[in-house]
Design a protein around this motif. Structure first.
Motif, mmCIF file in Angstrom:
data_model
loop_
_atom_site.group_PDB
_atom_site.id
_atom_site.type_symbol
_atom_site.label_atom_id
_atom_site.label_comp_id
_atom_site.label_asym_id
_atom_site.label_seq_id
_atom_site.Cartn_x
_atom_site.Cartn_y
_atom_site.Cartn_z
ATOM 1 N N GLU A 90 0.849 -1.189 0.000
ATOM 2 C CA GLU A 90 0.000 0.000 0.000
ATOM 3 C C GLU A 90 0.890 1.246 0.000
ATOM 4 O O GLU A 90 1.880 1.301 0.732
ATOM 5 N N CYS A 91 0.526 2.222 -0.808
ATOM 6 C CA CYS A 91 1.279 3.472 -0.897
ATOM 7 C C CYS A 91 0.503 4.567 -0.168
ATOM 8 O O CYS A 91 -0.663 4.810 -0.480
ATOM 9 N N PHE A 118 6.077 9.905 1.752
ATOM 10 C CA PHE A 118 5.597 8.739 1.002
ATOM 11 C C PHE A 118 6.013 7.511 1.789
ATOM 12 O O PHE A 118 7.178 7.361 2.141
ATOM 13 N N GLU A 119 5.044 6.655 2.102
ATOM 14 C CA GLU A 119 5.336 5.465 2.914
ATOM 15 C C GLU A 119 4.756 4.221 2.260
ATOM 16 O O GLU A 119 3.746 4.295 1.555
ATOM 17 N N LEU A 120 5.398 3.079 2.552
ATOM 18 C CA LEU A 120 4.913 1.792 2.046
ATOM 19 C C LEU A 120 4.471 0.925 3.217
ATOM 20 O O LEU A 120 5.134 0.897 4.268
ATOM 21 N N HIS A 128 -1.270 -6.799 10.649
ATOM 22 C CA HIS A 128 -1.721 -5.407 10.855
ATOM 23 C C HIS A 128 -1.036 -4.429 9.913
ATOM 24 O O HIS A 128 -0.602 -3.347 10.328
ATOM 25 N N ASP A 129 -0.907 -4.823 8.638
ATOM 26 C CA ASP A 129 -0.352 -3.934 7.602
ATOM 27 C C ASP A 129 0.913 -3.208 8.074
ATOM 28 O O ASP A 129 0.927 -1.973 8.195
ATOM 29 N N TYR A 135 13.509 -1.958 0.251
ATOM 30 C CA TYR A 135 14.354 -3.161 0.266
ATOM 31 C C TYR A 135 13.551 -4.387 0.696
ATOM 32 O O TYR A 135 13.753 -5.484 0.183
ATOM 33 N N HIS A 136 12.647 -4.205 1.666
ATOM 34 C CA HIS A 136 11.786 -5.328 2.060
ATOM 35 C C HIS A 136 10.982 -5.794 0.849
ATOM 36 O O HIS A 136 10.876 -6.994 0.578
ATOM 37 N N ALA A 137 10.406 -4.834 0.128
ATOM 38 C CA ALA A 137 9.562 -5.183 -1.025
ATOM 39 C C ALA A 137 10.379 -5.959 -2.061
ATOM 40 O O ALA A 137 9.908 -6.953 -2.625
#
Ligand code: ADP
Ligand code: UDP
Length: 237
Positions: A90-91, A118-120, A128-129, A135-137
């Motif tokens: 989610e952006c 801007f956060e992911l 819990h999202d 880098y995780h992505a």
């Protein structure tokens, strides 16, 4: 296009197959939830208001060159969309500090963020999202570098369009969440843009006009969603 069997029922919408594998029907239900599904309710007319609100925003974004999944309204509560291969990231863009950002970093609610942040977040209810970084992505294969770059640039393109649209209608677009997916090799905006996934404050009074009305038991949730839409020019008839 015909609505065939249900493929998925989420917390607020249901997704149906159609006779054409490239398209789906999304039904906006009256169900609403917050705090990872812990707080739940059915709000009269919510499905219809969010479906029409989302259609209006998606059309405006498409006119300005943003690739969107929305194809057309099917009924008051249903839309035909492109069937995306969803990216589980989610952006979130924030123009003003609120919500989890304030809790996490001890920031005063209402602080204007210049530039916007801007956060992911990983789309995973069981976890819990959680907030993640690029880098995780990449390391866990949730998105490619190309997809992440595209998602970020599209999210800011959307911000430029919507921030002005809301400001011109006397409202502040505080923050919002977008979801993207792939359709025939292209990163496309999916899911929905409605007061359920963003924060909107009245520019003059600071009054909350979004899902925080449900989260914080402020009342008249759908009346406020409709007021936001009417100020923007959404036709709810
Ligand atoms: P959740 O899954 O978070 O409970 P919803 O109730 O809104 O959310 O369910 C809608 C689901 O449909 C979400 O999982 C979303 O990622 C997915 N979705 C949205 N747009 C599309 C699309 N165009 N193609 C495929 N899936 C989509
Ligand atoms: N948001 C959302 N779905 C989520 C997480 C966040 O629609 O699963 C939206 C939320 O409505 C707000 C923005 O994203 O407009 C930022 O949310 P935040 O991180 O502050 O979390 P919250 O305070 O909503 O828990």
């Amino acid at each position: 296009m015909q609505k065939l069997e249900e493929l998925y029922a989420g917390k607020a919408k249901s997704v149906y197959r159609t006779e054409d594998s490239r398209f789906l029907v999304i039904e906006f239900r009256n169900d609403t939830s917050a705090f990872d599904g812990v707080k739940k309710a059915k709000l009269d007319r919510k499905g219809e208001v969010n479906n029409k609100f989302n259609a209006f925003i998606m059309r405006r974004l498409a006119e300005q060159g943003v690739p969107v999944h929305f194809v057309e309204l099917k009924s008051a509560t249903e839309s035909i969309v492109k069937s995306l291969n969803m990216i589980p990231v989610e952006c979130v863009v924030r123009n003003v500090a609120a919500g989890s950002l304030c809790k996490r970093l001890g920031i005063q609610e209402g602080l204007e963020l210049n530039p916007p942040t801007f956060e992911l977040f990983l789309k995973n209810d069981d976890l819990h999202d959680p907030m993640i970084n690029e880098y995780h992505a990449l390391s866990f294969g949730w998105a490619t570098a190309e997809q992440l770059a595209k998602m970020e640039s599209l999210t800011f393109q959307v911000n430029a369009i919507l921030k002005k649209m809301f400001a011109d209608a006397g409202m502040t677009l505080v923050d919002y969440k977008l979801e993207f997916g792939e359709f025939e090799g292209e990163v496309v905006l999916g899911d929905e843009f409605s007061p359920d996934g963003c924060r909107i404050w009245d520019a003059a009074t600071g009054e909350k006009m979004d899902k925080d009305r449900f989260r914080q038991d402020l009342g008249n949730v759908i009346e406020y969603y409709q007021e936001v839409g009417m100020r923007l020019g959404v036709d709810f008839n």
